[in-house]
Structure formats: structure tokens, C-alpha cells
Design an enzyme around this catalytic site. Structure first.
Site, mmCIF file in Angstrom:
data_model
loop_
_atom_site.group_PDB
_atom_site.id
_atom_site.type_symbol
_atom_site.label_atom_id
_atom_site.label_comp_id
_atom_site.label_asym_id
_atom_site.label_seq_id
_atom_site.Cartn_x
_atom_site.Cartn_y
_atom_site.Cartn_z
ATOM 1 N N THR A 93 -4.964 -5.200 8.658
ATOM 2 C CA THR A 93 -3.921 -4.514 9.418
ATOM 3 C C THR A 93 -3.890 -3.010 9.141
ATOM 4 O OG1 THR A 93 -1.508 -4.349 9.593
ATOM 5 C CG2 THR A 93 -2.356 -5.190 7.533
ATOM 6 N N ASP A 94 -3.366 -2.261 10.115
ATOM 7 C CA ASP A 94 -3.185 -0.813 9.888
ATOM 8 C C ASP A 94 -2.040 -0.548 8.905
ATOM 9 O OD1 ASP A 94 -1.047 -1.548 11.516
ATOM 10 O OD2 ASP A 94 -1.388 -0.004 13.036
ATOM 11 N N GLU A 95 -1.216 -1.583 8.606
ATOM 12 C CA GLU A 95 -0.060 -1.366 7.722
ATOM 13 C C GLU A 95 -0.492 -1.014 6.299
ATOM 14 O OE1 GLU A 95 3.179 -4.065 8.019
ATOM 15 O OE2 GLU A 95 3.060 -4.149 10.194
ATOM 16 N N TYR A 154 4.035 -7.661 2.359
ATOM 17 C CA TYR A 154 2.964 -8.107 3.269
ATOM 18 C C TYR A 154 1.790 -7.129 3.235
ATOM 19 C CZ TYR A 154 0.371 -8.281 7.670
ATOM 20 O OH TYR A 154 -0.646 -8.298 8.612
ATOM 21 N N LYS A 169 -2.132 -7.574 1.902
ATOM 22 C CA LYS A 169 -3.309 -7.381 2.752
ATOM 23 C C LYS A 169 -4.210 -6.295 2.159
ATOM 24 C CE LYS A 169 -4.167 -9.028 6.282
ATOM 25 N NZ LYS A 169 -4.870 -10.307 6.654
#
Ligand code: NAD
Ligand code: DAU
Length: 361
Positions: free
Chosen positions: A141-143, A166, A170
Site C-alpha cells: 500500500t501507499d500508506e 495497519y 504492511k
């Protein structure tokens, strides 16, 4: 923009983890129906609250010999080993994860287990396949990059600064995947993409939650001032990018994938209200915008995400095809046409979450 490369896939037995979830199920359907993939797909899924075999009911019926489902937990290394040997796995596309930020704030431990330990188990088994394994694609993810200010884009070289349990889990799994490439020469590729939307998304995420609540005349919860920005990516564009990377990506490389569709949350919510008013007016004739309710902000809420996808475009020729305007209309129409699926999702797990989060069911 460059044009996309042709694919003549060399994979025979692709293990897709998390294939009963939102993106995983779209990916399996995309490979079998839209691409010329002629081998087998082994879908390994624990069937958590987010995994729904209904997402692939048509695929299970149409591809009886080439689509195989294995119920297993990626945290259980012994089960994984049996599945790897049984199916002679030569490619892995790893989607399985706990994926919802709000749940990671309430109960982070599953996120550490599945996203970090589960990914580690898969990497270890992948390593034990030696030369038989042609690719391990890790979906992320870009998060992991944290939050942007008003300007700028996430690049592959942006440093990691995850803000939620989260995204931290990741980030850890991305680093582990990268380390297995560097240390053991495992044929790893990684992708970090922005917010997906489209068919089969579990209605805890913004877009399906708003569509379903708006149809039911329920409040439409908008966190904080509603001005947080996400870069929306239509799920089929994402699936196409992942397949391109698996076939043409350079090993050990990360590719950012984005939809070129930055949008404030409040604008999306208003857009959904207006489209629904037009194609399925409320029975009481009221405008759905009246349902918008500003609620307490998410703790640690990232302000803005936006992706620079020039690397995948230059190397592989991928770019998003769907505009947000057309993608959101398609998505709304899909939810309207698939009321049986929506009903199948609204089980105890869904109702419990909605009650816990928003105080109603
Ligand atoms: P999802 O929550 O819809 O689906 C996750 C799937 O993984 C479910 O089928 C679930 O049953 C399965 N799963 C969970 N824990 C498992 C375990 N321990 N063992 C085996 N299976 C397990 O998620 P999604 O939105 O489809 O996301 C898929 C992947 O893409 C995730 O890795 C996520 O981090 C990443 N991603 C998602 C988005 C997005 O917008 N949805 C954006 C960027 C990246
Ligand atoms: O950026 C990629 C990420 O996108 C993925 O890695 C995650 O798996 C995926 O869940 C998604 O994370 P977000 O937190 O951005 O998605 P979500 O749909 O939960 O929220 C989108 C935005 O809408 C965010 O700013 C929070 C806000 N929001 C969300 C919900 C559920 C609301 O305002 N109200 C809501 O009820």
C-alpha cells in the site's frame, strides 16, 4: 505515456493468497476472463470476515479444473507447506492481509500476525521452492509512505513513515520481502498502490459503505472535516498492473500504482449522493446529501495520498484506464445490480462492526 507490453505468461500454478477478498477475487477473475492465462490458480484464503467465497461463485463454476480453493491461514506454516507441495507452486501473488485501518486502531494484534508473521511464513516457503519459484509478488500500500502535505507525490524512493498499526505492519512485510530478495535471491517484486474501489469491496471501506448507507437512508459518516485526500484506483486497473509486474517487472524492484484521481472524501460522498439521486431517487424524494454526518476524526488520520506512477509507466507501459467519474458510476451500478451479494455480506460480522463503529446496524 508508453503503451503496455504484451504478456506470454510462463507460470503454470499461481498461488493467490487472499483470493476471496476484494482485490484478490477481482484479480483471479481478471486473469481467467480478461488475460490469456491458461494455467491453474490456487486460491489460499482463511475466510476471515473479509473473505467471501460468493465473490468467486461464477469462477468456481466456470473453471472447475483450473481454479482451486484451499482454506488455510498464512500464519500456519505446516498447512502452507502441504499446499505448496501438493500444487507444485511456481508463482505467488500475495494479497492476504488484514486491510482495514480503523480495525487496526481498535485491534492491532491480528495485523501483526497476518501481515508480518504470515508474510514471513510465505517467504520462507517460497525460498524452499528454490529455482522452481519464478516470482513472489508482494501487494502493498501507499500508506507505508505516511502522509503528504498539499503538494508532492509518493515515489518509490520516498522514505517509509507509516502512521497506523495497519500501515506499520504492511511496511514491515515490504521490508521483509525486499530482504529475501537481497539476502536469498528470492525473485521478489513489490507494488505499493493507492485506494482501490470497484465491485466486491467489503462495505467497511468508504465508497461501498456510503453507497449502501445512502440506499438505505442511513447517516453517511464523514471523518473530521472531510478534506482528506486519497488517489482512487479502479480495481481492474490495479489487477492489470499487478499482472504486468509479475510478468515484466524487474526482480527486487518496487512499483507504485495510482489512479491519477485525487479526491477529497467529502466530494466523493456528495458525488455518490448525486448519482444515486439521479439513477435511483429516494422513495421519500429527499436529497441524499441530507444524510451526510460529520463524525469524530480517525486517530492519526493521514491527510493526503497521491502517487507518482512514472516508473511502472516508463518500464512496463502501464497507466490507469478508468477515470474516477466513469469508475464510480460503474461501481454504484454494480452495487445496485448485486443486491444478493450485498445481502450475503451483511452478516453478523458486518453488523457487529457497524454497531461498534457507528453505534447502529
Ligand atoms: P480484503 O480485506 O478485502 O481481503 C483480504 C483477504 O485476505 C480476505 O479474503 C481474507 O479472508 C484473507 N485473509 C486475511 N487474513 C488471512 C490469513 N491469515 N490467511 C489467509 N488469508 C487471510 O483486502 P483487499 O482490500 O482485497 O486488499 C488486498 C491486499 O491489497 C492487502 O494486502 C492490502 O494491504 C492491499 N491493498 C489494498 C488496498 C485497497 O484499497 N483495498 C490498497 C492498497 C493495497
Ligand atoms: O491507500 C491504500 C489503502 O486504502 C489500503 O492500503 C487500505 O487497505 C484501504 O483500506 C484504504 O485505506 P483508507 O483508510 O484510505 O480507506 P477507507 O476506505 O477506510 O477510508 C478512505 C477515506 O475515507 C479516509 O480518509 C477515511 C475516510 N472515511 C472512511 C470511512 C470508512 C470516512 O470519512 N468515513 C468512513 O466511514
Amino acid at each position: 505515456m508508453k503503451s503496455q507490453k504484451q504478456i506470454k505468461s510462463v507460470f503454470n500454478n499461481i498461488l493467490v493468497t487472499g483470493g476471496c477478498g476484494f482485490i484478490g477475487s477481482n484479480f483471479i477473475r481478471y486473469l481467467l476472463k480478461e488475460e490469456n492465462y491458461t494455467g491453474k490458480i490456487i486460491n489460499l484464503d482463511k475466510l476471515t470476515y473479509a473473505g467471501n467465497p460468493e465473490n468467486l461463485r461464477d469462477i468456481a463454476a466456470d473453471f472447475k479444473t483450473r481454479y482451486i480453493f484451499e482454506k488455510a491461514d498464512i500464519c500456519d506454516a505446516a498447512s502452507l507447506e502441504k499446499i505448496f507441495t501438493k500444487h507444485d507452486i511456481d508463482a505467488i501473488c500475495h494479497f492476504a492481509a488484514e486491510s482495514h485501518v480503523d480495525r487496526s486502531i481498535k485491534e492491532p494484534s491480528n495485523f501483526v500476525q497476518t501481515n508480518i508473521i504470515g508474510t514471513f511464513n510465505l517467504l520462507e516457503l517460497a525460498k524452499s521452492r528454490g529455482d522452481k519459484l519464478k516470482i513472489f509478488h508482494h501487494v502493498s500500500t501507499d500508506e507505508v509512505y505516511g502522509s503528504l502535505g498539499e503538494k508532492g507525490l509518493f515515489k518509490e524512493t520516498t522514505s517509509y513513515k507509516p502512521n497506523s498499526p495497519y500501515s506499520a505492519s504492511k511496511a514491515a512485510s515490504d521490508q521483509m520481502a525486499r530482504a529475501y530478495f537481497k539476502t536469498f535471491g528470492l525473485p521478489v517484486t513489490i507494488s505499493n498502490c493507492s485506494n482501490n474501489y470497484g465491485p466486491y469491496q467489503f462495505p467497511e471501506k468508504l465508497i461501498p459503505l456510503i453507497i449502501i448507507n445512502a440506499l438505505e437512508g442511513k447517516p453517511l459518516p464523514v471523518y473530521g472535516d472531510g478534506k482528506n485526500v486519497r488517489d482512487w484506483l479502479y480495481v481492474e486497473d490495479h489487477c492489470r498492473a499487478v499482472w504486468q509486474i509479475m510478468n515484466h517487472g524487474r526482480k527486487g524492484q518496487t512499483y507504485n500504482i495510482g489512479g491519477k484521481a485525487e479526491m477529497e472524501n467529502i466530494k466523493i460522498v456528495r458525488m455518490i449522493c448525486d448519482i444515486l439521486d439521479e439513477i435511483k431517487p429516494a422513495k421519500d424524494g429527499k436529497k441524499r446529501r441530507n444524510l451526510i454526518t460529520f463524525v469524530a476524526d480517525r486517530p492519526g488520520h493521514d491527510r493526503r495520498y497521491a502517487i507518482d506512477f512514472s516508473k511502472i509507466n516508463k518500464e512496463i507501459g502501464w497507466s490507469p484506464k478508468e477515470s474516477f467519474k466513469s469508475g464510480i458510476k460503474k461501481t454504484i451500478k454494480w452495487y445496485l445490480a448485486n443486491t444478493a451479494w450485498v445481502k450475503s455480506i451483511k452478516t453478523g460480522a458486518y453488523n457487529d462492526w457497524i454497531r461498534q463503529q457507528y453505534g447502529e446496524s
